[in-house]
Design an enzyme around this catalytic site. Structure first.
Site, mmCIF file in Angstrom:
data_model
loop_
_atom_site.group_PDB
_atom_site.id
_atom_site.type_symbol
_atom_site.label_atom_id
_atom_site.label_comp_id
_atom_site.label_asym_id
_atom_site.label_seq_id
_atom_site.Cartn_x
_atom_site.Cartn_y
_atom_site.Cartn_z
ATOM 1 N N THR A 132 -7.792 5.398 -4.755
ATOM 2 C CA THR A 132 -8.053 5.746 -3.364
ATOM 3 C C THR A 132 -6.818 6.303 -2.674
ATOM 4 O O THR A 132 -5.685 5.994 -3.062
ATOM 5 C CB THR A 132 -8.530 4.492 -2.598
ATOM 6 O OG1 THR A 132 -8.615 4.769 -1.198
ATOM 7 C CG2 THR A 132 -7.551 3.335 -2.784
ATOM 8 N N ASP A 133 -7.039 7.084 -1.628
ATOM 9 C CA ASP A 133 -5.912 7.576 -0.828
ATOM 10 C C ASP A 133 -5.311 6.485 0.049
ATOM 11 O O ASP A 133 -4.208 6.655 0.588
ATOM 12 C CB ASP A 133 -6.329 8.769 0.036
ATOM 13 C CG ASP A 133 -7.446 8.465 1.028
ATOM 14 O OD1 ASP A 133 -7.995 7.345 1.016
ATOM 15 O OD2 ASP A 133 -7.780 9.371 1.820
ATOM 16 N N GLU A 134 -5.996 5.342 0.176
ATOM 17 C CA GLU A 134 -5.491 4.287 1.054
ATOM 18 C C GLU A 134 -4.197 3.662 0.535
ATOM 19 O O GLU A 134 -3.494 2.987 1.289
ATOM 20 C CB GLU A 134 -6.560 3.214 1.271
ATOM 21 C CG GLU A 134 -7.770 3.749 2.017
ATOM 22 C CD GLU A 134 -8.706 2.659 2.504
ATOM 23 O OE1 GLU A 134 -8.215 1.599 2.936
ATOM 24 O OE2 GLU A 134 -9.926 2.877 2.466
ATOM 25 N N TYR A 158 -6.958 -4.769 0.382
ATOM 26 C CA TYR A 158 -7.672 -3.844 -0.507
ATOM 27 C C TYR A 158 -6.737 -2.774 -1.044
ATOM 28 O O TYR A 158 -6.614 -2.579 -2.255
ATOM 29 C CB TYR A 158 -8.848 -3.190 0.224
ATOM 30 C CG TYR A 158 -9.319 -1.915 -0.450
ATOM 31 C CD1 TYR A 158 -9.781 -1.933 -1.764
ATOM 32 C CD2 TYR A 158 -9.278 -0.689 0.221
ATOM 33 C CE1 TYR A 158 -10.196 -0.772 -2.392
ATOM 34 C CE2 TYR A 158 -9.688 0.472 -0.397
ATOM 35 C CZ TYR A 158 -10.141 0.427 -1.706
ATOM 36 O OH TYR A 158 -10.545 1.583 -2.333
ATOM 37 N N LYS A 162 -5.309 -2.015 -4.910
ATOM 38 C CA LYS A 162 -5.496 -0.750 -5.612
ATOM 39 C C LYS A 162 -4.148 -0.120 -5.965
ATOM 40 O O LYS A 162 -3.998 0.488 -7.043
ATOM 41 C CB LYS A 162 -6.326 0.213 -4.771
ATOM 42 C CG LYS A 162 -7.784 -0.156 -4.657
ATOM 43 C CD LYS A 162 -8.495 -0.137 -6.010
ATOM 44 C CE LYS A 162 -8.683 1.261 -6.555
ATOM 45 N NZ LYS A 162 -9.461 1.253 -7.825
#
Length: 366
Positions: A132-134, A158, A162
């Site tokens: 993810t880009d998060e 989260y 990741k």
């Protein structure tokens, strides 16, 4: 044969459906079927011999090893993850267990399997990790988009979990030579999206007259990627990506959350007007922002276009209209998810079926 983890979730199930629509190569689909795993997503594959569903955990060392030995996949595509930020705030342990420990277990099994392959199979094998880009944190209004070299700065349990999994995958390439690939995508939307996320939640609430809760001022900006485009990008990375590389996958569609909700309301006003004659915009309410809410994400997807020739086919306008229409056409799916009835699909449909050799609790098709 390819092995897909988390293939009953939102992105994973879309990938499996798209893959089998375009390839005859079989898929072994390993999914734990937590709350977000839904076999109804894969109902169209019932009795399709190319799809082997396995109810199990990526953290189950023996099960993963048996699947690799029995099916000898040429690639592992790792979608399985806990992915909802709000849930990670209230219960981070599950995110650590699945996203970090589960990925570690999967990498260990993949490394052992890959090390025992013949040279040609070893060269062709890939471990593709979907992220993810998060992991990159938050951007200011005028900051350049995230690139593959942006420093990691996760702000929620989260995204931190990741980020940890991304680092593990990278380390297994650089330390052991495992041919890994990592993709970091922006916010996905489209069919089969679990209705706790922004777009499906707004559609579902609007249609039954509930409020449309928007965090804070609604000016949090996200880059929106249609899930079908994401699946196409993953196929391309699997086909031509360079081992050890990371590829950012984005839609080139930066939108503020409130603007997304306005677009959804306007499309619903046109396609399924409210019985009271009011615009769905009247149902919008602003609620207290969540802790650590990143202000802006944006993906620079030039590398994957330059090196692999991929770019999104959908604009936000075309993708979001397809998405709204899908939810209008699939209200039974939405009701099953909201009622929890989808959780009984495995029990109703698979307990009487024969298991496949070497696949633990595997069930043929889904």
């Amino acid at each position: 044969m390819i092995l897909v983890t988390g293939g009953a979730g939102f992105i994973g199930s879309n990938f499996v459906l798209d893959w089998l629509a375009q390839h005859d190569e079989p898929v072994v689909n390993l999914d734990k079927l937590t709350y977000a795993g839904n076999l109804n997503n894969l109902r169209s594959l019932q009795d399709d011999a190319r799809h082997v569903f396995v109810h199990g955990d990526i953290g189950d060392t023996d099960l993963v090893a048996s699947l690799l030995a029995a099916h000898r996949p040429r690639a592992i595509l790792h979608f399985a993850a806990e992915s909802h930020v709000d849930r990670s705030i209230h219960g981070p342990a599950a995110f650590v267990e699945t996203n970090i420990n589960g990925t570690f277990t999967l990498l260990q099994a993949a490394l052992k399997y890959w090390s025992g392959l013949e040279e040609a199979e070893k060269t062709a094998f890939r471990f593709l990790h979907v992220s993810t880009d998060e992991v990159y944190g938050s951007l200011g209004k005028d900051d350049p988009p995230f690139s593959e070299t942006t420093a990691y700065a996760p702000n929620s349990p989260y995204s931190a979990s990741k980020a940890a999994s991304d680092h593990l995958v990278r380390s297994y390439h650089h330390t052991y030579g495992l041919p890994t690939l990592t993709t970091n995508c922006s916010n996905n939307y489209g069919p089969y999206h679990f209705p706790e996320k922004l777009i499906p939640l707004m559609i579902a609430n609007a249609l039954v007259g509930k409020s449309l809760p928007v965090y804070g001022d609604g000016q949090q900006v996200r880059d929106w990627l249609y899930v079908g485009d994401h699946c196409a990008a993953i196929r391309r990375v699997l086909e031509a990506g360079k081992p050890g590389e990371t590829y950012n996958v984005g839609g080139w569609n930066e939108k503020a959350n409130l603007d997304v909700v306005h677009v959804l309301c306007d499309i619903l006003d046109a396609l399924s007007p409210a019985s009271n004659g009011n615009s769905y915009r009247t149902q919008i309410t602003h609620v207290t922002d969540r802790p650590g809410h990143d202000r802006r994400y944006a993906i620079d997807a030039r590398k994957i276009e330059r090196e692999l020739g991929w770019k999104p086919a959908e604009t936000f306008e075309t993708g979001i209209r397809k998405t709204v229409q899908w939810y209008l056409d699939n209200q039974a799916w939405v009701r099953d998810v909201q009622s929890g009835d989808y959780m009984h699909w495995l029990e109703r449909n698979y307990n009487q079926r024969d298991s496949l050799p070497g696949a633990g609790e595997a069930q043929k098709t889904a």
